[in-house]
Design an enzyme around this catalytic site. Structure first.
Site, short mmCIF file in Angstrom:
data_model
loop_
_atom_site.label_atom_id
_atom_site.label_comp_id
_atom_site.label_asym_id
_atom_site.label_seq_id
_atom_site.Cartn_x
_atom_site.Cartn_y
_atom_site.Cartn_z
N GLU A 294 0.89 -1.17 0.00
CA GLU A 294 0.00 0.00 0.00
C GLU A 294 0.92 1.21 0.00
OE1 GLU A 294 -1.57 3.13 0.47
OE2 GLU A 294 -1.73 2.71 2.61
N CYS A 328 -4.44 9.42 5.28
CA CYS A 328 -4.55 8.02 4.92
C CYS A 328 -5.55 7.98 3.78
CB CYS A 328 -5.04 7.18 6.09
SG CYS A 328 -5.25 5.45 5.70
#
Length: 593
Positions: A294, A328
């Site tokens: 990620e 995020c």
């Protein structure tokens, strides 16, 4: 009616019993975690001094400090490669025991954690705030809520998705059963970023432990102090359910610590930059372990002309500034339809000007500090480059009561207009509280703009027509899309999280993330054993008969032919050959005579 009435009564009684059972609190023990050494009680401690970062780094220590105040927090050890391998070896021993644990035991572990988190929200958020500079509200939203949501999803559905899953057998194996089993891989390694120190530890840990694995997590050198405390919570919960020691471990250090972890574990999960992600892949290729990456994003935030401007503007500012720029899946590119561009910018600027940045634990501030040293300088360089190419300031937030030594750790929320894709700000991941807003005139144009990025994590599309918003989102090449909302996909923990292109590959969270912690094993067995067993037909037994290939041709057509009459004719031919093969020939009879 006489037939249905008893069924209705039974159904109502069942529902009532389920409701009453929900009112009975589960028997979940409490755990005691020593937090005396991490609580900031306002008293001066021996090691409480202003931290002045050195130009280099001490290879044996990870120095920890509060970004908002530069107050020294202490240090964590920078583990050597041989020490890392020993930690993994201990986790591997513990995992062999834990792999035999029941789901009942695993669920109890989750309940104990959930109880502790709910009862100690302020402590967890304060530690996260001190270590990263984020506000208490942002810590609650990004650390507590997401973790609680993941735990409750695992409690509700986790076992279901890890049980054997039966699949169809196809035509040639009708006498068999086929299933997929999910076995633990062994020891999962995770290298996580600093932006959500609590959730980034618990996220891979929960999936790994619930699926029967051990896990060793290397935390960022920028958020090691909090990670060492959060490990205490996990260890106390494991001890409460009788789990083996060392099943979960948190290690600290620098690049060599992470490299040693990659070479020692059975799978690696990495959250960080594309450059480091590529290095992780190269190192993982030596042992051929699976990798989940990620690698951040630069999410497009698209606003059509038919929206409630004040409502969407509020979401836009939150999307850009959440966790003081410690995003995020944060929105970093804002595309607004030209018909409402001026109105939208004015509303965003109004909100941003009301935002105040300051030390999060010393007053009521909307934004905290930037976690990493020198990151504010990088953000300013991106802004300056955009201004040099024609962008303009539309507005900025303000600072609160900052100490002179901490000024460099803060960056004001900033709105820029007249931006375009030639600017680095629209291409590079900023990871900061900046809102660059660009016009678009048609849906086709905004899709093209949104896809003009090397990142592909997520997107958010806002329109008064849900159908239109969905049509735009479906054309954007990314891993997640929120319709008339932002980042809501992550609060649905049944959904996988991850992206494409330079945002990485693989998924964590959801069913896919849970099963990604498993060895996926296909199993086929006889359906009616021992009465029906697999038997190799005579024509293709060794030595293969002269008509062996002819038999195979007919068998394939009998099973898969498109025309039912051709299949029946082929089946008759198959049976005929089997009959002839099983009938002794005349020469054989004569020999026997």
């Amino acid at each position: 009616m006489a037939f249905w009435w008893p069924l209705l009564v039974l159904g109502f009684a069942f529902a009532l019993c389920r409701f009453l059972l929900m009112l009975i609190p589960p028997n979940v023990p409490s755990i005691d975690v020593d937090a005396s050494d991490v609580l900031d009680d306002g008293k001066t401690k021996e090691n409480s001094f202003i931290y002045i970062p050195s130009r280099g780094r001490t290879p044996e220590k990870v120095q920890c400090y509060e970004p908002a105040t530069m107050k020294y927090l202490g240090f964590c050890p920078a583990l050597r490669p041989d020490e890392v391998r020993e930690h993994v070896a201990q986790a591997r021993k513990a995992q062999k025991i834990w792999a035999r644990s029941s789901f009942k035991q695993r669920r109890q572990f989750l309940r104990i954690l959930l109880k502790y988190i709910i009862e100690h929200q302020e402590l967890i958020c304060e530690i996260s705030s001190r270590d990263t500079g984020k506000t208490m509200v942002d810590a609650s939203l990004g650390e507590i809520m997401t973790t609680c949501e993941k735990i409750t999803w695992l409690l509700s559905e986790g076992e279901r998705w890890l049980k054997p899953e039966y699949r169809s057998t196809g035509r040639s194996m009708l006498h068999k059963t086929a299933k997929v089993e999910f076995h633990p891989l062994g020891v999962i390694g995770a290298i996580v970023s600093w932006n959500y120190p609590f959730h980034n530890i618990f996220n891979p840990m929960l999936a790994a432990v619930f699926s029967g694995n051990g896990v060793v997590i290397k935390v960022s050198e920028h958020a090691s102090w909090s990670g060492c405390f959060y490990l205490r919570i996990i260890q106390a919960a494991l001890a409460a359910v009788g789990a083996p020691e060392n099943l979960v471990d948190v290690i600290t250090g620098f690049a060599e610590t992470g490299e040693a972890l990659v070479s020692s574990v059975d799978k690696i999960i990495f959250v960080g930059s594309p450059g480091v992600g590529k290095t992780i892949m190269r190192n993982a290729s030596d042992t051929l372990i699976p990798v989940t990456l990620e690698l951040g994003g630069k999410d497009a935030f698209i606003v059509c002309e038919d929206v409630d401007v004040p409502h969407v503007a509020q979401i836009a500012v939150r999307a850009a500034l959440q966790s003081s720029g410690q995003n995020c899946a944060g929105a970093e590119r804002f595309y607004v339809h030209q018909d409402i561009y001026s109105k939208f910018v004015a509303e965003v600027v109004r909100i941003v000007k009301s935002v105040t940045a300051g030390p999060p634990l010393s007053g009521k501030y909307d934004m905290g500090a930037i976690c990493m040293q020198e990151h504010s300088e990088k953000l300013q360089n991106l802004v300056n480059e955009a201004l040099d190419k024609g962008a303009e300031f539309a507005g900025r937030g303000s600072f609160g009561n900052l100490g002179e030594d901490a000024v460099d750790q803060f960056f004001p929320p900033t709105v820029l207009v007249n931006v375009n894709h030639s600017m680095q700000l629209m291409q590079e991941e900023a990871f900061g509280p900046i809102l660059p807003i660009m016009k678009f005139s048609s849906d086709e144009e905004v899709v093209k703009l949104a896809n003009d990025s090397r990142y592909g994590l997520g997107c958010a599309v806002f329109s008064g027509s849900q159908r239109r918003a969905k049509a735009i989102a479906s054309q954007i090449h990314c891993g997640m899309a929120a319709i008339n909302d932002f980042a809501s996909t992550y609060m649905c923990q049944s959904l996988p999280f991850g992206g494409v292109k330079d945002s990485g590959f693989g998924r964590f969270a959801g069913i896919e993330g849970l099963r990604a912690c498993c060895l996926v094993k296909s199993v086929v067995e006889d359906r009616w054993w021992p009465f029906i067993k697999t038997k190799i037909p005579k024509p293709i037994q060794y030595p293969v008969a002269d008509n062996g290939f002819e038999f195979q041709e007919s068998l394939v057509e009998a099973l898969y032919g498109l025309n039912v009459w051709d299949r029946l004719r082929a089946l008759v031919h198959v049976l005929k050959m089997l009959t002839e093969q099983n009938t002794p020939s005349n020469s054989t009879k004569r020999k026997n005579d």
